[in-house]
Design an enzyme around this catalytic site. Structure first.
Site, PDB file in Angstrom:
ATOM      1  CG  HIS A  58      -6.759 -10.402 -24.350  1.00  0.00           C
ATOM      2  ND1 HIS A  58      -7.739 -10.121 -25.260  1.00  0.00           N
ATOM      3  CD2 HIS A  58      -5.788 -11.046 -25.049  1.00  0.00           C
ATOM      4  CE1 HIS A  58      -7.372 -10.558 -26.460  1.00  0.00           C
ATOM      5  NE2 HIS A  58      -6.198 -11.128 -26.357  1.00  0.00           N
ATOM      6  CD  GLU A 107      -0.921 -14.181 -33.489  1.00  0.00           C
ATOM      7  OE1 GLU A 107       0.234 -13.741 -33.286  1.00  0.00           O
ATOM      8  OE2 GLU A 107      -1.764 -14.318 -32.585  1.00  0.00           O
ATOM      9  CB  CYS A 142       2.345 -14.658 -25.513  1.00  0.00           C
ATOM     10  SG  CYS A 142       2.474 -14.772 -27.314  1.00  0.00           S
TER      11      CYS A 142
END
Length: 644
Positions: free
Chosen positions: A153, A315, A408
Site C-alpha cells: 500500500h 470486503e 480507515c
C-alpha cells in the site's frame, strides 16, 4: 506548459473556494462544481458535530494508536518500535489532515491550525531526501521499496498524502504539505512506468487511490506528467501485475470490464479515477466503461441504503442480486467512495441519476457510519442485527466503536463531512444546478440563490434569487429525486407545470433579485419491495420516507425481539414528530404482529403451509431513520420486514 517550481501558485479564486474536485480548464465535463455555504438545517448540524467533536479528537486518537509516534521515529526524533497492525497506518494521518484542511477553509479558532502545522512538520521530517515516504517500509522493512505492491500500500498512502496536500493548499494557499506531496509523486514517477519507458518497475498498487489523487495534483499544479502517471496506473490494472485477482482489481482491464467485482472500496476508488481521466482527456472509451459499470453496480449490487459490499470475507462485492441483510458488509468507506465516484459522473454527464444515488447514500449508508455525538463509528453497516446477536467485536462489529485497528473509516467520514458543501451544486454556461437540498447560499458565476428548507423532514424547499446577471436569461435546474412521485413548483405566485426532464426540473428566464421559487416534494411514507431476484428479502418490505430509509430497533419494541415481527401492509403508515428522540426525528408508525409460531420440537422444518398464518399479538411498529440506529442501547435491528 509544465510548471517546475517546487511551490506552484495558488489556485484561481480565493483560498477555500475549490473543493476535492476542481476540473481542469480543458475538462470535457458538462457541469462544474459550484460553491454552497450551509447556514441551517440537517447537514449543518452534522457538520457542526464533525467540526466540534470528531475532527478535534483526531490528534489524540492518532497519538494513542501510534500513527504520530511512527512519524517521529521516521523523522529521527523519537524512540521505540513501529506501532500499528498494518503497513498503511500513515493514511489515517493524511485523511485527518485533509479533513482538518477543509475545516480550516470554514474558519478556525486557532487550535486546529496549530495541530495541522505540527503534524505537517512531522510528515515533512519523516520524508526521505529523494521524496519517498512510508513509515512502515522505512522503519520495519529496512528501507525496502515497491517490492510488495499487492499488500504494501505504498501508493495508496501516497494518494492520501497527495489529497491532503491539495486540500491544504486549496484551503489555505500555503505550500508546505503540497511540496512534500509533489516530491513523493515525483519519486513515484521516477521509478514506475511501462516497459521501455526507462523506469525500473512496471507495477500498480493493490489498493487503488493514488490514481485519482494524481489527477487532482495535475489539476492543482498544471503538471501533465501527473495526469499521465494516473492514466498509466488505471490502464495497467487487469493485466496480471498483481496475480490477476479480482480482489485487487487485476482480473480485467477497466475498459473491458462489464461488472464491478472484488474489494468494493478498491473498485470504486479506481472507477472514480477512471471517471476523472475520461473527464480530463475526453476519453470516450473510458467514459463508456464507467457508465456501464455504474449501471451494473446500481442495478444488481447496491443495497437500499446505498451500501456496497456483500461479503465480510475480502470486503467485496458478491454476485448480482446477492444482497444479504445481517451479513451485509457495506463498509463506510465504500459509501464514501461511491459518493466520490458518482459526483464525478454527475459532473461528467450532467445526469441526475448520479446525484440520486449520492442523496440515498449520504442520508443512509454513509451517515450511519458515525454516531450522533460524533465520537463512535461503524466500520460495517448491516441491514439486520438478529435477536441474541453475539458481536464479534473489532472492526467488523455491529456496535459502535471508539476507533479501529484498521481506522480507515473515521477520518474518511471526517473529510467528507468537512468538504460536503462541494458535492451539492454545480454550474455551467446556462445556469445553476441544485443537486442536494440544504439551507444555505448556492453560488455560480454571477449567480447567487438562497435556499430555505427543513429537508429531509419536510418537502418544502424555497429559493430566493439574490444575485443575477441583468442582461441574459439563465436556468435554475432542480433535481427531482427518483423516489418522488408528486412534485409541485411555484414561481412567485404562479404554479409551474413544466416537464421533469431526466430527473431535472429546469426553470429558464431572465431573473431579478428577490424572485422566489418554491419546490414541494411529497414526503409521504412508503413501503418498498426489492427486485424478486434478491433472495434475502423476498416477501419483505422496507419503510422509506423521502430520502430516508427506516429501520426497527429492539429498544422501541419492549416485550420481545424483532425476528418474529410481521408488518401489516394493508394498514396505513403514519408519521410522528419526535423532537425528544435521537436528536429530533420524524418516526414512521406501522401496524404489525408478533408471529404465533408453534414450537417445532427438535427439528425446525415441516410441511409447507400454503395459507400464511394470520395469528399473533398485534404490535405497533416504530421505525426510526437508519442513519440513527445503534445510538441508544445495544439490541436487534432490521430494515427489511416480512409481510407474512
Amino acid at each position: 506548459m509544465s510548471r517546475t517550481s517546487s511551490s506552484p501558485p495558488a489556485p484561481a479564486g480565493s483560498a477555500g473556494s475549490a473543493g476535492p474536485v476542481r476540473l481542469g480548464p480543458d475538462a470535457r465535463a458538462v457541469l462544474r462544481p459550484a460553491v454552497v455555504g450551509l447556514d441551517a438545517g440537517f447537514w449543518l448540524t452534522r457538520r457542526e458535530v464533525n467540526a466540534r467533536t470528531s475532527i478535534p479528537q483526531g490528534p489524540e486518537l492518532l497519538e494513542s494508536a501510534g500513527n504520530l509516534h511512527n512519524l517521529r521515529l521516521a523523522a529521527g526524533i523519537g524512540e521505540g518500535e513501529f506501532q500499528g497492525a498494518y503497513p498503511f497506518v500513515d493514511t489515517d494521518v493524511y485523511k485527518w489532515l485533509e479533513a482538518a484542511a477543509w475545516q480550516l477553509a470554514q474558519g478556525d479558532d486557532g487550535d486546529l491550525e496549530a495541530h495541522v502545522d505540527r503534524i505537517i512538520g512531522l510528515v515533512a521530517g519523516a520524508q526521505q531526501p529523494d521524496g519517498y515516504l512510508n513509515t512502515w517500509f522505512q522503519l520495519v522493512k529496512g528501507g525496502e521499496r515497491y517490492q510488495d505492491l499487492r499488500w504494501g500500500h505504498e501508493l495508496y498512502c501516497a494518494g492520501h498524502l497527495i489529497q491532503a496536500a491539495v486540500a491544504h493548499h486549496r484551503a489555505t494557499g500555503r505550500p508546505e504539505l503540497l511540496d512534500v506531496a509533489r516530491r513523493f509523486a515525483d519519486q513515484v514517477d521516477s521509478v514506475l512506468g511501462l516497459p521501455g519507458s526507462g523506469k525500473p518497475i512496471d507495477g500498480i498498487d493493490g489498493h487503488p487511490e493514488v490514481e485519482t489523487a494524481l489527477v487532482e495534483l495535475y489539476r492543482e499544479t498544471g503538471e501533465r506528467r501527473y495526469l499521465d502517471l494516473a492514466a498509466y496506473f488505471v490502464d495497467r490494472h487487469g493485466h496480471g501485475l498483481l496475480g490477476g485477482e479480482a480482489y485487487c482489481q487485476d482480473r480485467v482491464p477497466v475498459r473491458e470490464a462489464t461488472d464491478v467485482e472484488g474489494h468494493a472500496v478498491r473498485q470504486l476508488y479506481l472507477l472514480a479515477a477512471a471517471a476523472d481521466l475520461a473527464t480530463e482527456a475526453g476519453d470516450a472509451e473510458l467514459r463508456t466503461a464507467v457508465e456501464r459499470l455504474w449501471h451494473a453496480m446500481t442495478t444488481t449490487k447496491t443495497h437500499i441504503t446505498g451500501g456496497l459490499g456483500a461479503h465480510h470475507d475480502e470486503e467485496d462485492f458478491g454476485d448480482p442480486y446477492e444482497l444479504p441483510n445481517e451479513r451485509a458488509y457495506c463498509e463506510t468507506c465504500a459509501a464514501i467512495a461511491s459518493i466520490q465516484w458518482s459526483w464525478r459522473m454527475a459532473l461528467l454527464t450532467g445526469e441526475a441519476r448520479y446525484s440520486d444515488l449520492i442523496e440515498r447514500t449520504l442520508y443512509n449508508g454513509f451517515l450511519a457510519g458515525v454516531s450522533l455525538d460524533g465520537e463512535r463509528w461503524l466500520y460495517v453497516n448491516p441491514l439486520q442485527v438478529r435477536d441474541g446477536h453475539t458481536d464479534p467485536g473489532g472492526d467488523q462489529s455491529a456496535r459502535r466503536t471508539r476507533w479501529f485497528r484498521c481506522a480507515c473509516c473515521p477520518p474518511n467520514v471526517m473529510r467528507l463531512l468537512a468538504s460536503l458543501e462541494h458535492y451539492l451544486a454545480s454550474g455551467d454556461d446556462g445556469g445553476l444546478q441544485i443537486h442536494q437540498y440544504v439551507s444555505g447560499r448556492y453560488t455560480a458565476e454571477g449567480i447567487a440563490v438562497r435556499c430555505e428548507t427543513d429537508y429531509p423532514w419536510h418537502g418544502s424547499i424555497a429559493f430566493t434569487v439574490e444575485e443575477t446577471p441583468a442582461d441574459r436569461p439563465w436556468t435554475l435546474s432542480l433535481r427531482v429525486p427518483q423516489w418522488c412521485r408528486e412534485v409541485r413548483v411555484r414561481c412567485g405566485e404562479e404554479s409551474y407545470d413544466g416537464p421533469v426532464d431526466d430527473g431535472w426540473l429546469r426553470l429558464e428566464r431572465t431573473w431579478a433579485p428577490g424572485d422566489r421559487v418554491v419546490l414541494e416534494l411529497a414526503l409521504e411514507p412508503r413501503l418498498t419491495a426489492a427486485d424478486p431476484r434478491v433472495d434475502a428479502v423476498r416477501g419483505c418490505v422496507a419503510i422509506e420516507r423521502g430520502p430516508l430509509v427506516y429501520c426497527l430497533e429492539q429498544v422501541d419494541h419492549p416485550g420481545g425481539g424483532l425476528d418474529d415481527i410481521v408488518i401489516d401492509t394493508t394498514r396505513p403508515l403514519a408519521v410522528k414528530h419526535r423532537p425528544d428522540l435521537l436528536g429530533g426525528v420524524i418516526t414512521v408508525v406501522a401496524a404489525g404482529r408478533r408471529r404465533d409460531i408453534p414450537d417445532p420440537g427438535w427439528w425446525p422444518y415441516g410441511p409447507a403451509d400454503s395459507s400464511p398464518r394470520q395469528g399473533g399479538e398485534p404490535v405497533e411498529l416504530t421505525a426510526v431513520p437508519y442513519y440513527a440506529w445503534a445510538n441508544r442501547e445495544d439490541g436487534s435491528m432490521r430494515v427489511w420486514l416480512p409481510t407474512s
